[in-house]
Design an enzyme around this catalytic site. Sequence first.
Site, PDB file in Angstrom:
ATOM      1  N   GLU A 105       0.836  -1.216   0.000  1.00  7.43           N
ATOM      2  CA  GLU A 105       0.000   0.000   0.000  1.00  7.43           C
ATOM      3  C   GLU A 105       0.867   1.261   0.000  1.00  7.43           C
ATOM      4  O   GLU A 105       0.549   2.249  -0.647  1.00  7.43           O
ATOM      5  CB  GLU A 105      -0.956  -0.022   1.193  1.00  7.43           C
ATOM      6  N   GLU A 125      -3.699  -9.407   3.727  1.00  6.29           N
ATOM      7  CA  GLU A 125      -4.445  -9.085   4.955  1.00  6.29           C
ATOM      8  C   GLU A 125      -5.578 -10.060   5.231  1.00  6.29           C
ATOM      9  O   GLU A 125      -5.877 -10.373   6.375  1.00  6.29           O
ATOM     10  CB  GLU A 125      -5.024  -7.663   4.864  1.00  6.29           C
TER      11      GLU A 125
HETATM   12  N1  CAA Z   1       4.452  -7.583  11.633  1.00  8.93           N
HETATM   13  C1  CAA Z   1       5.177  -7.972  12.707  1.00  8.93           C
HETATM   14  N2  CAA Z   1       6.082  -8.960  12.659  1.00  8.93           N
HETATM   15  C2  CAA Z   1       6.285  -9.568  11.487  1.00  8.93           C
HETATM   16  C3  CAA Z   1       5.567  -9.221  10.316  1.00  8.93           C
HETATM   17  C4  CAA Z   1       4.615  -8.169  10.416  1.00  8.93           C
HETATM   18  N3  CAA Z   1       3.914  -7.744   9.368  1.00  8.93           N
HETATM   19  N4  CAA Z   1       5.961 -10.013   9.300  1.00  8.93           N
HETATM   20  C5  CAA Z   1       6.913 -10.829   9.807  1.00  8.93           C
HETATM   21  N5  CAA Z   1       7.102 -10.558  11.115  1.00  8.93           N
HETATM   22  C6  CAA Z   1       8.079 -11.194  12.017  1.00  8.93           C
HETATM   23  C7  CAA Z   1       7.772 -12.665  12.256  1.00  8.93           C
HETATM   24  O1  CAA Z   1       6.888 -12.837  13.344  1.00  8.93           O
HETATM   25  C8  CAA Z   1       9.158 -13.209  12.550  1.00  8.93           C
HETATM   26  O2  CAA Z   1       9.468 -12.869  13.874  1.00  8.93           O
HETATM   27  P1  CAA Z   1      10.371 -13.852  14.762  1.00  8.93           P
HETATM   28  O3  CAA Z   1      11.659 -13.997  14.029  1.00  8.93           O
HETATM   29  O4  CAA Z   1      10.464 -13.155  16.069  1.00  8.93           O
HETATM   30  O5  CAA Z   1       9.596 -15.129  14.844  1.00  8.93           O
HETATM   31  C9  CAA Z   1      10.073 -12.386  11.657  1.00  8.93           C
HETATM   32  O6  CAA Z   1       9.330 -11.205  11.337  1.00  8.93           O
HETATM   33  C10 CAA Z   1      10.470 -13.069  10.367  1.00  8.93           C
HETATM   34  O7  CAA Z   1       9.286 -13.526   9.712  1.00  8.93           O
HETATM   35  P2  CAA Z   1       9.192 -14.972   9.011  1.00  8.93           P
HETATM   36  O8  CAA Z   1       9.744 -16.008   9.936  1.00  8.93           O
HETATM   37  O9  CAA Z   1       7.793 -15.118   8.549  1.00  8.93           O
HETATM   38  O10 CAA Z   1      10.216 -14.762   7.805  1.00  8.93           O
HETATM   39  P3  CAA Z   1      10.145 -15.314   6.311  1.00  8.93           P
HETATM   40  O11 CAA Z   1      11.360 -14.800   5.662  1.00  8.93           O
HETATM   41  O12 CAA Z   1       9.839 -16.775   6.327  1.00  8.93           O
HETATM   42  O13 CAA Z   1       8.871 -14.598   5.636  1.00  8.93           O
HETATM   43  C11 CAA Z   1       7.432 -12.769   5.048  1.00  8.93           C
HETATM   44  C12 CAA Z   1       8.871 -13.227   5.410  1.00  8.93           C
HETATM   45  C13 CAA Z   1       6.993 -13.393   3.731  1.00  8.93           C
HETATM   46  C14 CAA Z   1       7.445 -11.272   4.936  1.00  8.93           C
HETATM   47  C15 CAA Z   1       6.464 -13.223   6.164  1.00  8.93           C
HETATM   48  O14 CAA Z   1       6.987 -12.814   7.414  1.00  8.93           O
HETATM   49  C16 CAA Z   1       5.078 -12.660   6.066  1.00  8.93           C
HETATM   50  O15 CAA Z   1       4.287 -13.159   5.308  1.00  8.93           O
HETATM   51  N6  CAA Z   1       4.763 -11.628   6.874  1.00  8.93           N
HETATM   52  C17 CAA Z   1       3.454 -11.080   6.992  1.00  8.93           C
HETATM   53  C18 CAA Z   1       3.042 -10.268   5.805  1.00  8.93           C
HETATM   54  C19 CAA Z   1       1.675  -9.706   6.026  1.00  8.93           C
HETATM   55  O16 CAA Z   1       0.726 -10.392   6.314  1.00  8.93           O
HETATM   56  N7  CAA Z   1       1.555  -8.386   5.873  1.00  8.93           N
HETATM   57  C20 CAA Z   1       0.328  -7.713   6.050  1.00  8.93           C
HETATM   58  C21 CAA Z   1       0.282  -7.190   7.430  1.00  8.93           C
HETATM   59  S1  CAA Z   1      -1.291  -6.492   7.805  1.00  8.93           S
HETATM   60  C22 CAA Z   1      -1.278  -4.965   7.097  1.00  8.93           C
HETATM   61  O17 CAA Z   1      -0.335  -4.579   6.481  1.00  8.93           O
HETATM   62  C23 CAA Z   1      -2.533  -4.185   7.352  1.00  8.93           C
HETATM   63  C24 CAA Z   1      -2.694  -2.968   6.556  1.00  8.93           C
HETATM   64  O18 CAA Z   1      -3.279  -2.980   5.505  1.00  8.93           O
HETATM   65  C25 CAA Z   1      -2.298  -1.672   7.094  1.00  8.93           C
END
Ligand code: CAA
Length: 688
Positions: A105, A125
């Site tokens: 976004e 999301e």
């Molecule tokens: N917020 C907080 N913490 C997050 C995060 C997020 N969005 N994304 C990842 N993390 C943290 C994980 O909990 C993890 O923490 P720990 O090491 O303490 O366990 C660390 O970051 C690494 O994450 P992964 O183990 O998942 O790492 P990866 O390399 O396997 O994957 C990734 C990376 C593809 C980015 C994956 O972390 C992911 O899918 N993250 C979430 C993405 C997501 O859903 N984003 C949307 C958020 S909601 C939003 O944005 C609302 C809005 O419209 C405003």
Amino acid sequence: MADTVSVTRQDGVAVVWLDNPPVNALGHALRQPLHAMLEKLRADADTAAIVIACKGRTFVAGADISEFGQPPKAPSLPDVIALLESIGKPTVAAIHGNALGGGFELALGCHYRIAAPDARVGLPEVTLGLLPGAGGTVRLPRLVGAREALGVIVSGKPVNAEKALALGAIDAIAEGDLVAEAVSFARARAEGGGPHVPVLKREEKIEAARNDLDAFEETAKAATANARGLTAPLRCTEAVRNAILLEPSQALAREREMFVELRDGEESAALRHLFFAEREAVKVEGVGKDVAARPVRHVGIVGAGTMGGGIAMAFANGGMRVTVLEVGDEALQRGLGQIEKNYAGSVSRGSLSEKDKLARLARIRGTTDYTDMSDCDLIVEAVFEEMGVKRKVFEKLDEVARDGAVLASNTSYLDLDAIAAFTKRPSDVVGLHFFSPAHVMRLLEIVRGERTAPEVLATALSVAKAIGKTPVVVGVCDGFVGNRMLAARREENEALLLEGASPSSVDKAFTDFGWPMGPFQMVDLAGLDISWRHRQSQGLTAPVADSLCELGYFGQKTGRGFYRYDEGARKPVPDPFVEELIEAKSRELGIERRAIGAEEILERTMYPMINEGARILEEGIAARASDIDVVWVNGYGFPRGKGGPMFWARRHGIDKILARLEYWHGVTGKPVYRPARKLVEAAAAASW
Ligand code: CAA
């Protein structure tokens, strides 16, 4: 701590660097300085254009999910994006790694987007029970078209750079240095003099969607067909519809309202809990980052039945070489034939290409000779569930496997420590409990034996990741986490039938709760003979199920079980014969039948399960309550939107559950209702 936001300059272009490891999540620590920096650059006459780039392994992976339960802090992400969009100079997002959720976004708030070839963009999301709350539902349709945007938003699946370019979600794929190319792109746009139209002001694709609303509604219907009682996919659709029908400012305001509603609701709390639970589950005591996993390239599978075949496919799909062993040639050919048939099925359903099918099949070979297992890095036993049979296999594996090979058993119930003792290398033995069909189901229970070495557990965890499984490490006990809790529930399923319920009334209470199917439909699918065999080995009985088994009614595969199935069909049809049989059993056992409602059905099935979960925690079989949730959601179809049994119990009130367990214990005297010590403690603490 290093600054989360910094700036470098090249010929009038300011590169704003974001640096908030591990994934540059847009928490307050990033939003606030970013907003301040953009204010500064807006006023800076020497800045002709702005590039937003990230340090570390990825672009912004989203809002900071851990902030969602806390009071919001200004500036919000929509504030940051609004400022970016009104800044009056061309802005370019330079995307590497993942631009997800709020990260994408933010990029949509820029005039232009350039991505590295291996980058991915998406709005996941919905998988967290949310909708994109920072303008994604209003901006993406303007860029790629409403129907295409709907596909991206409702599926939550990220798209790769190539697809993003084809859709129009990004403007270019960098050929060399991403940031250098983004800078020269920005400079060229600044020199070109504009106009630089913000995405929010692009109307062409919205106009087209407005003129073909029927097509949009058709796509919306298909996209939400599998919503399974979840609210977020429906709200996502509504938001994109608003983007077509309302003024942009109104659509943005409504998007925000719906986002806040979802964020503060139960469904999103549950799905966010699971996001962190799955990441927590791989943190295992005694297996720190300093413990190296052993490399696994060649996997042996002993047994080419349904489980063995599925496990072979899971490893082949993960790119590993697989050797499948059977005792006789006929069984081997049957097993290999089934694998081929399964892949062919995927090709005909369109989920696998012919080329990938051939590549996967080429990785699998069969043998009837144990010595062909001698160079395997990991060998998984998936033979008949009987200790004598397991003994023979592990003694043989001990003879042929090379030093350092990991020896795994797929046992569902048997004592892993006893199995390990059949070898002279018990520290190399681990349980890998796959769920059927093993190439599809995400859950993998990794069973830690008394002597399993930390490197062996590290290897199991790393292999699980490589083949796309969601692992949970569990201790040795009858049925581990999942099947043990299932057994606590199963006993009461039969009792409910004998006291007055029918298979379909029990199943309906489950599907109304959100399960994809009820316990009797599930037993019919899995085969009644499997639990019958297990009961026999344990000296247990289940009057109704045993009678059905004695008649040869094993469920779907025999066309009859707790339900009737028409030839070749999977739809359960209530069977008057079974209902009469149940009534006859009640009479025989002197049980008076009465009307049993959905609430009682849930109390008498879910509560013993949760109680057993508490015992599992008490005994240290699972390290945390959230591990139990991961097991149930990924292996047994517990509705994701309710977060798993232990999360659900916490939200529902552990104290209420305790009171009802005490009540049912008083009424029935059955041990499954006797509250576990851990449950009593958790009720007082209102938490596990
Ligand atoms: N917020 C907080 N913490 C997050 C995060 C997020 N969005 N994304 C990842 N993390 C943290 C994980 O909990 C993890 O923490 P720990 O090491 O303490 O366990 C660390 O970051 C690494 O994450 P992964 O183990 O998942 O790492 P990866 O390399 O396997 O994957 C990734 C990376 C593809 C980015 C994956 O972390 C992911 O899918 N993250 C979430 C993405 C997501 O859903 N984003 C949307 C958020 S909601 C939003 O944005 C609302 C809005 O419209 C405003």
